[in-house]
Design an enzyme around this catalytic site. Structure first.
Site, PDB file in Angstrom:
ATOM      1  N   LYS A  54       0.858  -1.192   0.000  1.00  0.00           N
ATOM      2  CA  LYS A  54       0.000   0.000   0.000  1.00  0.00           C
ATOM      3  C   LYS A  54       0.888   1.234   0.000  1.00  0.00           C
ATOM      4  O   LYS A  54       2.039   1.180   0.430  1.00  0.00           O
ATOM      5  CB  LYS A  54      -0.902   0.005   1.246  1.00  0.00           C
ATOM      6  CG  LYS A  54      -2.163   0.824   1.089  1.00  0.00           C
ATOM      7  CD  LYS A  54      -3.208   0.118   0.249  1.00  0.00           C
ATOM      8  CE  LYS A  54      -4.472   0.952   0.100  1.00  0.00           C
ATOM      9  NZ  LYS A  54      -5.529   0.233  -0.622  1.00  0.00           N
TER      10      LYS A  54
ATOM     11  N   ASP B 145      -6.908   4.569  -5.046  1.00  0.00           N
ATOM     12  CA  ASP B 145      -7.541   4.431  -3.730  1.00  0.00           C
ATOM     13  C   ASP B 145      -8.226   5.769  -3.487  1.00  0.00           C
ATOM     14  O   ASP B 145      -8.454   6.529  -4.438  1.00  0.00           O
ATOM     15  CB  ASP B 145      -6.490   4.116  -2.653  1.00  0.00           C
ATOM     16  CG  ASP B 145      -7.104   3.623  -1.341  1.00  0.00           C
ATOM     17  OD1 ASP B 145      -7.509   2.460  -1.288  1.00  0.00           O
ATOM     18  OD2 ASP B 145      -7.197   4.420  -0.384  1.00  0.00           O
TER      19      ASP B 145
END
Length: 444
Positions: free
Chosen positions: A126, A166
């Site tokens: 991430k 995201d």
């Protein structure tokens, strides 16, 4: 002290001021306790849990860029490459002022198990930055994205680490980042997913997380003798996940009546008008006040309150820890039968436990919102093969993946004597595959 408790204490001690990361580790390891205790001697000797909770690599860097007034701005960029046991790192880039290393680590840790559950060969990672694209011009966003990718490009690649979008990172941002990567590295490869259709993106990627959420919800209800048809659904959020969850819920015969953004929320008893919501959020990038102004049946409320609405199914699709214990109590009191997470860890631990104790079917985000990363992996496959599949092909594969995820987590919960505990089932099913791969590859 048990091995699980030792590792949880170690994580808290070694990672101070990272409450989201602590929460994610605790939630996963607690539900894995039965599996870990059955293999404690082996796992302890190999320090499997210590290796699992420590990222393989954490990259933090400055991102200088120039705004439209000629002022230099400096943000912080992050990429946490958490676990590559089953494939290249895969996970989104979050652009939001709240981003810090703890939040990126919590998201990256969750991503390990989510990616494992898809059945596809992708590891967990991430990244992101505390940059806020809201209110910035296209030129400012481009300046930031180019500076961000100038540094990030040193650490990623189609077979190494494949970031995606995201919160705050949509098609515009991915496009700017891809262009900069291509210029710096001189490579045209599938290094990012969520790309535009004209340069290697996949059909159905935009819809994937929201659609996948409804496919797994539908399968769970079906296996418990229920159905989405005719159900009233409360949804939080008004981004990609929420919009397409609402759209698919309507296609399946459900009636979503709420959505929310950072300033307030909408209750529309006639059902959310998806086309109007898309116009306001995807085209105008405006607030939900405009929805209420354009639709007589809708009520707009400031602040938080989606979970106070009487509903059969709740789909939290906004951000972490948005559904707390009081919200869970309100849902139970109003007769809610299922909560399925569209966002990453949107339900607090005490709220999750309360829902489960009160007989509410609960599917955690690592399973329920895995449709996004699954379709990102399908985009990677198309890029590698130099192919482009039809919407129907991708959507069909997505539906199969989500149905399989439900049955895998359901089977894992039953095998370990926790039937109906889909949180434990998801963590166990995701963990066992990763643990097996880590053991097979030695101490690396």
């Amino acid at each position: 002290m048990s091995y699980v408790d030792e590792v949880i204490d170690m994580v808290v001690a070694k990672n101070p001021a990272q409450p989201e990361f602590h929460q994610a580790v605790k939630e996963v390891l607690e539900s894995l306790r039965v599996v870990i205790e059955a293999n404690e001697e082996t796992y302890r000797k190999e320090a499997l849990l210590e290796r699992l909770v420590n990222p393989e690599r954490q990259i933090i860097f400055r991102v200088p860029w120039v705004d439209d007034k000629g002022q230099v701005q400096v943000n912080t960029g992050y990429r946490v490459q958490f676990n590559s046991a089953i494939g290249p790192y895969k996970g989104g880039l979050r652009l939001h002022p709240s981003v810090n290393i703890g939040i990126i680590k919590f998201l990256g840790f969750e991503q390990i198990f989510k990616n494992s559950l898809t059945g596809l060969p992708i590891g967990g990672g991430k990244g992101g930055s505390d940059f806020d694209p809201k209110g910035k011009s296209d030129r400012e966003v481009m300046a930031f994205c180019q500076s961000f990718m100038t540094e990030l490009s040193k650490y990623i690649g189609a077979d190494t680490d494949v970031p995606a979008g995201d919160i705050g990172t949509g098609a515009r941002e991915i496009g700017y980042m891809f262009g900069q990567y291509k210029k710096i590295r001189g490579l045209y490869e599938g290094v990012l997913t969520g790309k535009g259709l004209s340069y290697g993106g996949s059909l159905a990627r935009t819809e994937a997380t929201g659609y996948g959420l409804l496919y797994i919800t539908e399968e769970m209800l079906k296996c418990n003798g229920s159905d989405i048809k005719g159900k009233t659904i409360a949804v939080s959020g008004a981004g990609n996940v929420a919009i397409y969850a609402i759209q698919k819920a309507q296609q399946l015969g459900g009636k979503p009546v709420t959505c929310s953004d950072s300033t307030g929320w909408i209750y529309d008893p006639e059902g959310i008008d998806v086309e109007l919501l898309k116009e306001i959020k995807e085209v105008k990038r405006a607030r939900l006040t405009e929805y209420a102004a354009a639709r007589k049946s809708a009520e707009y409320h400031e602040g938080k309150g989606v979970w106070s609405v009487k509903c059969d199914i709740a789909l939290p699709c906004a951000t972490q820890n948005e559904l707390n214990l009081d919200d869970a109590k309100a849902l139970v009191a109003n007769g809610c039968i299922a909560v399925c997470e569209g966002a990453n860890m949107p339900t607090t631990l005490d709220a999750t436990e309360y829902l489960q104790k009160n007989g509410v079917w609960f599917i955690p985000g690592k399973a329920a919102n895995a449709g996004g990363v699954a379709t990102s992996a399908l985009e990677m496959s198309q890029n590698s093969e130099r192919l482009s599949w039809t919407f129907e092909e991708v959507d069909g594969k997505l539906q199969n993946i989500m149905v399989n995820i439900f049955h895998n987590l359901d089977d894992a919960a039953k095998k370990y004597g926790m039937e109906g505990n889909y949180v434990a089932g998801a963590n166990i099913a995701g963990f066992l595959k990763v643990a097996d791969a880590m053991t097979a590859q030695g101490i690396v």
